[in-house]
Design a protein around this motif. Structure first.
Motif, PDB file in Angstrom:
ATOM      1  N   UNK A   1       0.854  -1.199   0.000  1.00 46.38           N
ATOM      2  CA  UNK A   1       0.000   0.000   0.000  1.00 46.38           C
ATOM      3  C   UNK A   1       0.885   1.243   0.000  1.00 46.38           C
ATOM      4  N   UNK A   2       1.934   1.222   0.779  1.00 50.60           N
ATOM      5  CA  UNK A   2       2.848   2.352   0.868  1.00 50.60           C
ATOM      6  C   UNK A   2       3.637   2.529  -0.432  1.00 50.60           C
ATOM      7  N   UNK A   3       4.212   1.457  -0.939  1.00 47.40           N
ATOM      8  CA  UNK A   3       5.053   1.512  -2.133  1.00 47.40           C
ATOM      9  C   UNK A   3       4.243   1.875  -3.377  1.00 47.40           C
ATOM     10  N   UNK A   4       3.011   1.373  -3.470  1.00 46.98           N
ATOM     11  CA  UNK A   4       2.195   1.562  -4.683  1.00 46.98           C
ATOM     12  C   UNK A   4       1.115   2.638  -4.513  1.00 46.98           C
ATOM     13  N   UNK A   5       1.206   3.426  -3.461  1.00 41.62           N
ATOM     14  CA  UNK A   5       0.183   4.434  -3.149  1.00 41.62           C
ATOM     15  C   UNK A   5      -0.213   5.293  -4.363  1.00 41.62           C
ATOM     16  N   UNK A   6       0.746   5.724  -5.149  1.00 43.00           N
ATOM     17  CA  UNK A   6       0.465   6.592  -6.301  1.00 43.00           C
ATOM     18  C   UNK A   6      -0.295   5.866  -7.418  1.00 43.00           C
TER      19      UNK A   6
ATOM     20  N   UNK B   1       2.556  -1.120 -19.940  1.00 42.11           N
ATOM     21  CA  UNK B   1       2.962   0.120 -19.277  1.00 42.11           C
ATOM     22  C   UNK B   1       2.662   0.073 -17.782  1.00 42.11           C
ATOM     23  N   UNK B   2       1.500  -0.452 -17.420  1.00 42.47           N
ATOM     24  CA  UNK B   2       1.127  -0.558 -16.005  1.00 42.47           C
ATOM     25  C   UNK B   2       2.044  -1.533 -15.271  1.00 42.47           C
ATOM     26  N   UNK B   3       2.337  -2.672 -15.893  1.00 39.44           N
ATOM     27  CA  UNK B   3       3.270  -3.626 -15.295  1.00 39.44           C
ATOM     28  C   UNK B   3       4.623  -2.965 -15.057  1.00 39.44           C
ATOM     29  N   UNK B   4       5.088  -2.216 -16.046  1.00 39.23           N
ATOM     30  CA  UNK B   4       6.374  -1.541 -15.923  1.00 39.23           C
ATOM     31  C   UNK B   4       6.367  -0.567 -14.744  1.00 39.23           C
ATOM     32  N   UNK B   5       5.292   0.185 -14.589  1.00 37.78           N
ATOM     33  CA  UNK B   5       5.187   1.152 -13.489  1.00 37.78           C
ATOM     34  C   UNK B   5       5.204   0.443 -12.136  1.00 37.78           C
ATOM     35  N   UNK B   6       4.472  -0.666 -12.028  1.00 34.27           N
ATOM     36  CA  UNK B   6       4.442  -1.423 -10.779  1.00 34.27           C
ATOM     37  C   UNK B   6       5.808  -2.042 -10.505  1.00 34.27           C
TER      38      UNK B   6
ATOM     39  N   UNK C   1       8.725  -1.043 -11.553  1.00 34.63           N
ATOM     40  CA  UNK C   1       9.662   0.033 -11.207  1.00 34.63           C
ATOM     41  C   UNK C   1       9.496   0.448  -9.750  1.00 34.63           C
ATOM     42  N   UNK C   2       8.245   0.605  -9.314  1.00 35.04           N
ATOM     43  CA  UNK C   2       7.987   1.001  -7.926  1.00 35.04           C
ATOM     44  C   UNK C   2       8.484  -0.076  -6.958  1.00 35.04           C
ATOM     45  N   UNK C   3       8.228  -1.343  -7.275  1.00 32.49           N
ATOM     46  CA  UNK C   3       8.689  -2.436  -6.423  1.00 32.49           C
ATOM     47  C   UNK C   3      10.217  -2.509  -6.399  1.00 32.49           C
ATOM     48  N   UNK C   4      10.822  -2.358  -7.560  1.00 33.62           N
ATOM     49  CA  UNK C   4      12.281  -2.410  -7.652  1.00 33.62           C
ATOM     50  C   UNK C   4      12.910  -1.271  -6.842  1.00 33.62           C
ATOM     51  N   UNK C   5      12.346  -0.082  -6.944  1.00 35.09           N
ATOM     52  CA  UNK C   5      12.868   1.068  -6.193  1.00 35.09           C
ATOM     53  C   UNK C   5      12.787   0.839  -4.688  1.00 35.09           C
ATOM     54  N   UNK C   6      11.802   0.049  -4.250  1.00 33.13           N
ATOM     55  CA  UNK C   6      11.650  -0.274  -2.832  1.00 33.13           C
ATOM     56  C   UNK C   6      12.392  -1.570  -2.470  1.00 33.13           C
ATOM     57  N   UNK C   7      13.122  -2.121  -3.438  1.00 35.68           N
ATOM     58  CA  UNK C   7      13.874  -3.366  -3.264  1.00 35.68           C
ATOM     59  C   UNK C   7      12.967  -4.544  -2.906  1.00 35.68           C
TER      60      UNK C   7
END
Length: 76
Positions: free
Chosen positions: A14-19, A44-49, A51-57
């Motif tokens: 919820x925190x990582x994907x809030x946006x 595109x949506x998969x890529x965004x998710x 990327x967000x997960x990767x940035x949060x490790x």
């Protein structure tokens, strides 16, 4: 197009994907549901998710994932 990722507890996601939640993502317990209007949009949506997960490790278990499908059994 829909897809489901099995990951960690929902509070982290919820925190990582809030946006993205409410735009094309739903988080339910340890599942992330990504919904899209077309295959191209889904990529595109998969890529965004991802990327967000990767940035949060964070990462998903590919054996428990379903991608680019018209229907998902979403029971938790």
């Amino acid at each position: 197009m829909n897809g489901k990722l099995h990951l960690k507890p929902s509070s982290v996601y919820m925190s990582v994907l809030r946006a993205l939640i409410g735009k094309f993502v739903v988080v339910y317990f340890d599942d992330i549901l990504i919904y899209s209007g077309s295959h191209e949009e889904h990529i595109d949506h998969l890529r965004a998710v991802f990327d967000a997960l990767r940035n949060a490790r964070l990462f998903g278990n590919l054996e428990k994932c379903t991608f680019c499908t018209d229907r998902v059994s979403f029971l938790g």
